[in-house]
Motif scaffolding. Structure first.
Motif, PDB file in Angstrom:
ATOM      1  N   MET A 217       0.844  -1.209   0.000  1.00 26.59           N
ATOM      2  CA  MET A 217       0.000   0.000   0.000  1.00 26.59           C
ATOM      3  C   MET A 217       0.874   1.251   0.000  1.00 26.59           C
ATOM      4  N   LYS A 218       0.470   2.238  -0.797  1.00 20.05           N
ATOM      5  CA  LYS A 218       1.241   3.479  -0.846  1.00 20.05           C
ATOM      6  C   LYS A 218       0.891   4.375   0.341  1.00 20.05           C
ATOM      7  N   LYS A 219       1.820   5.285   0.638  1.00 22.78           N
ATOM      8  CA  LYS A 219       1.638   6.155   1.807  1.00 22.78           C
ATOM      9  C   LYS A 219       0.324   6.935   1.739  1.00 22.78           C
ATOM     10  N   GLU A 220       0.060   7.530   0.575  1.00 23.33           N
ATOM     11  CA  GLU A 220      -1.147   8.349   0.427  1.00 23.33           C
ATOM     12  C   GLU A 220      -2.416   7.521   0.633  1.00 23.33           C
ATOM     13  N   ASP A 221      -2.422   6.312   0.047  1.00 25.17           N
ATOM     14  CA  ASP A 221      -3.602   5.433   0.190  1.00 25.17           C
ATOM     15  C   ASP A 221      -3.809   5.065   1.651  1.00 25.17           C
ATOM     16  N   PHE A 222      -2.696   4.772   2.332  1.00 26.55           N
ATOM     17  CA  PHE A 222      -2.768   4.400   3.747  1.00 26.55           C
ATOM     18  C   PHE A 222      -3.358   5.548   4.569  1.00 26.55           C
ATOM     19  N   LEU A 223      -2.800   6.748   4.347  1.00 28.95           N
ATOM     20  CA  LEU A 223      -3.256   7.909   5.119  1.00 28.95           C
ATOM     21  C   LEU A 223      -4.721   8.219   4.839  1.00 28.95           C
ATOM     22  N   ASN A 224      -5.110   8.137   3.551  1.00 30.04           N
ATOM     23  CA  ASN A 224      -6.519   8.392   3.206  1.00 30.04           C
ATOM     24  C   ASN A 224      -7.438   7.401   3.897  1.00 30.04           C
ATOM     25  N   SER A 225      -7.000   6.141   3.914  1.00 25.33           N
ATOM     26  CA  SER A 225      -7.811   5.088   4.525  1.00 25.33           C
ATOM     27  C   SER A 225      -7.971   5.312   6.033  1.00 25.33           C
ATOM     28  N   VAL A 226      -6.905   5.764   6.691  1.00 22.19           N
ATOM     29  CA  VAL A 226      -6.983   6.034   8.142  1.00 22.19           C
ATOM     30  C   VAL A 226      -7.937   7.202   8.397  1.00 22.19           C
ATOM     31  N   ILE A 227      -7.721   8.276   7.656  1.00 22.90           N
ATOM     32  CA  ILE A 227      -8.476   9.507   7.892  1.00 22.90           C
ATOM     33  C   ILE A 227      -9.970   9.319   7.619  1.00 22.90           C
ATOM     34  N   GLU A 228     -10.294   8.479   6.649  1.00 20.77           N
ATOM     35  CA  GLU A 228     -11.704   8.214   6.313  1.00 20.77           C
ATOM     36  C   GLU A 228     -12.494   7.678   7.517  1.00 20.77           C
ATOM     37  N   GLN A 229     -11.793   6.988   8.411  1.00 22.38           N
ATOM     38  CA  GLN A 229     -12.471   6.377   9.566  1.00 22.38           C
ATOM     39  C   GLN A 229     -12.748   7.380  10.679  1.00 22.38           C
ATOM     40  N   VAL A 230     -12.032   8.528  10.627  1.00 23.36           N
ATOM     41  CA  VAL A 230     -12.146   9.503  11.717  1.00 23.36           C
ATOM     42  C   VAL A 230     -13.266  10.498  11.405  1.00 23.36           C
ATOM     43  N   ASN A 231     -14.283  10.511  12.237  1.00 20.42           N
ATOM     44  CA  ASN A 231     -15.441  11.378  11.988  1.00 20.42           C
ATOM     45  C   ASN A 231     -15.190  12.840  12.343  1.00 20.42           C
ATOM     46  N   CYS A 232     -14.357  13.060  13.351  1.00 22.92           N
ATOM     47  CA  CYS A 232     -14.095  14.439  13.793  1.00 22.92           C
ATOM     48  C   CYS A 232     -13.185  15.132  12.773  1.00 22.92           C
ATOM     49  N   LYS A 233     -13.802  15.983  11.936  1.00 20.42           N
ATOM     50  CA  LYS A 233     -13.059  16.593  10.825  1.00 20.42           C
ATOM     51  C   LYS A 233     -11.951  17.531  11.285  1.00 20.42           C
ATOM     52  N   SER A 234     -12.146  18.146  12.455  1.00 23.04           N
ATOM     53  CA  SER A 234     -11.180  19.150  12.895  1.00 23.04           C
ATOM     54  C   SER A 234      -9.814  18.554  13.237  1.00 23.04           C
ATOM     55  N   VAL A 235      -9.745  17.242  13.484  1.00 20.37           N
ATOM     56  CA  VAL A 235      -8.449  16.644  13.865  1.00 20.37           C
ATOM     57  C   VAL A 235      -7.793  15.907  12.689  1.00 20.37           C
ATOM     58  N   ARG A 236      -8.523  15.812  11.593  1.00 17.34           N
ATOM     59  CA  ARG A 236      -8.025  14.997  10.475  1.00 17.34           C
ATOM     60  C   ARG A 236      -6.665  15.458   9.939  1.00 17.34           C
ATOM     61  N   ALA A 237      -6.521  16.772   9.720  1.00 20.20           N
ATOM     62  CA  ALA A 237      -5.278  17.288   9.129  1.00 20.20           C
ATOM     63  C   ALA A 237      -4.083  17.025  10.043  1.00 20.20           C
TER      64      ALA A 237
ATOM     65  N   GLY B 208      -7.533   3.760  12.089  1.00 17.59           N
ATOM     66  CA  GLY B 208      -8.519   4.824  11.918  1.00 17.59           C
ATOM     67  C   GLY B 208      -9.673   4.691  12.893  1.00 17.59           C
ATOM     68  N   MET B 209     -10.158   3.456  13.068  1.00 18.40           N
ATOM     69  CA  MET B 209     -11.289   3.239  13.980  1.00 18.40           C
ATOM     70  C   MET B 209     -10.900   3.529  15.429  1.00 18.40           C
ATOM     71  N   ARG B 210      -9.678   3.137  15.786  1.00 20.53           N
ATOM     72  CA  ARG B 210      -9.225   3.403  17.163  1.00 20.53           C
ATOM     73  C   ARG B 210      -9.039   4.899  17.398  1.00 20.53           C
ATOM     74  N   LEU B 211      -8.510   5.577  16.365  1.00 19.31           N
ATOM     75  CA  LEU B 211      -8.338   7.028  16.495  1.00 19.31           C
ATOM     76  C   LEU B 211      -9.692   7.726  16.556  1.00 19.31           C
ATOM     77  N   ASP B 212     -10.643   7.180  15.835  1.00 14.70           N
ATOM     78  CA  ASP B 212     -12.002   7.750  15.860  1.00 14.70           C
ATOM     79  C   ASP B 212     -12.584   7.662  17.264  1.00 14.70           C
ATOM     80  N   ILE B 213     -12.361   6.520  17.913  1.00 19.98           N
ATOM     81  CA  ILE B 213     -12.855   6.345  19.287  1.00 19.98           C
ATOM     82  C   ILE B 213     -12.169   7.361  20.216  1.00 19.98           C
ATOM     83  N   ALA B 214     -10.837   7.541  20.001  1.00 23.39           N
ATOM     84  CA  ALA B 214     -10.085   8.473  20.856  1.00 23.39           C
ATOM     85  C   ALA B 214     -10.576   9.911  20.701  1.00 23.39           C
ATOM     86  N   HIS B 215     -11.117  10.236  19.528  1.00 30.60           N
ATOM     87  CA  HIS B 215     -11.549  11.620  19.284  1.00 30.60           C
ATOM     88  C   HIS B 215     -13.057  11.779  19.301  1.00 30.60           C
ATOM     89  N   ARG B 216     -13.755  10.761  19.753  1.00 28.15           N
ATOM     90  CA  ARG B 216     -15.212  10.860  19.829  1.00 28.15           C
ATOM     91  C   ARG B 216     -15.587  11.843  20.932  1.00 28.15           C
TER      92      ARG B 216
END
Lengths: 174, 112
Positions: free
Chosen positions: A1-21, A63-71
């Motif tokens: 998997m390429k870096k960009e694909d990996f990062l996109n896939s992680v970020i997609e799981q995080v619902n809190c948009k303000s922490v994505r960047a 991504g899912m674990r990070l989503d839980i952390a930022h819920r």
């Protein structure tokens, strides 16, 4: 998997948009550090990034674990405390109204308390970080508008005070 | 020898807080230090570390700041807070009691 694909896939799981960047740049820095370490260890340069991504683990799982952390958590304790304080206030007012006729207590007070609690609950659900993001945008737009508004105000006051004459024809004077 | 994930899971936050008590560190540095100090026993994956770091930050046990590294890369440095030190102390006490009890049972007789 390429870096960009990996990062996109992680970020997609995080619902809190303000922490994505911030999350994205943190994970990207980690992959770059790991890739550099692989390069220093003698890995072929073209494989370093891919290998570094592999060491990160499953992108969806992270991504899912990070989503839980930022819920966002609903401030239940604060809402209950506000409701109790409001109830105490109303009880006090009701008791005082029994002794002092000038203190009025009626059904409107109950309605107002209910509206107050609902407003409190509504405001506790708002993501206040949105204001931080909007501030920058609003400030920029104000900065853009400000010189135009200021010059318009100055021109109008000067025209009104007859200090300057308009450059454009104002009537059909001959 | 690989360590059972279940054994590791309960103590990961204690290990991270212990490292951050010494000095502020960024994610990659935490993994590297943990691996070196444990003689390659604790190989923490980034997928485990970052969610844990973010949970600890949400709980107020650690705080973070962004800074440019020498390579020009923006890194997020984590440091322990006062609450974090308190949490670490209670976790260490718990750990000492637990490991002492395990040692007593398996016959090493170490009493803490």
């Amino acid at each position: 998997m390429k870096k960009e694909d990996f990062l996109n896939s992680v970020i997609e799981q995080v619902n809190c948009k303000s922490v994505r960047a911030a999350l994205r740049s943190e994970l990207e820095a980690h992959i770059d550090d790991q890739a550099e370490a692989f390069k220093a260890a003698g890995f072929p340069p073209e494989q370093c990034e891919e290998e570094a991504v592999k060491t990160m683990g499953d992108s969806v799982d992270i991504g899912m674990r990070l989503d839980i952390a930022h819920r966002r958590h609903f401030p239940l304790a604060a809402v209950i405390a506000a409701a109790i304080l409001m109830l105490c206030g109303m009880l006090l007012r009701y008791s005082l109204s029994q002794f002092f006729p000038q203190i009025d207590f009626n059904s409107h007070d109950l309605k107002a308390a209910a509206v107050g609690i609902m407003t409190f609950v509504l405001f506790s659900c708002i993501d206040y970080t949105i204001f931080a993001r909007l501030t920058k945008r609003l400030t920029l737009s104000r900065l853009q508008l400000f010189p135009r508004l200021l010059s318009r105000c100055i021109m109008r006051s000067l025209l009104a005070a007859d200090c300057i004459s308009p450059l454009w024809p104002t009537g059909t004077e001959v | 020898m690989k360590i059972n994930k279940g054994l590791m899971a309960g103590s990961t936050d204690m290990l991270i807080l212990s490292l951050l008590k010494e000095r502020e560190m960024y994610g990659y540095e935490i993994i590297e230090t943990l691996e070196k100090r444990s003689d390659n026993t604790f190989a923490l994956k980034a997928g485990t570390l970052y969610p844990l770091l973010h949970s600890l930050e949400s709980a107020g046990y650690i705080t973070s700041r962004e800074a440019n590294s020498e390579s020009g890369r923006v890194r997020k440095y984590y440091s322990i807070t006062k609450n974090g030190v308190g949490c670490l102390n209670s976790k260490l006490a718990e750990w000492n009691k637990f490991s002492g009890a395990v040692n007593l049972v398996i016959g090493k007789g170490v009493r803490i």
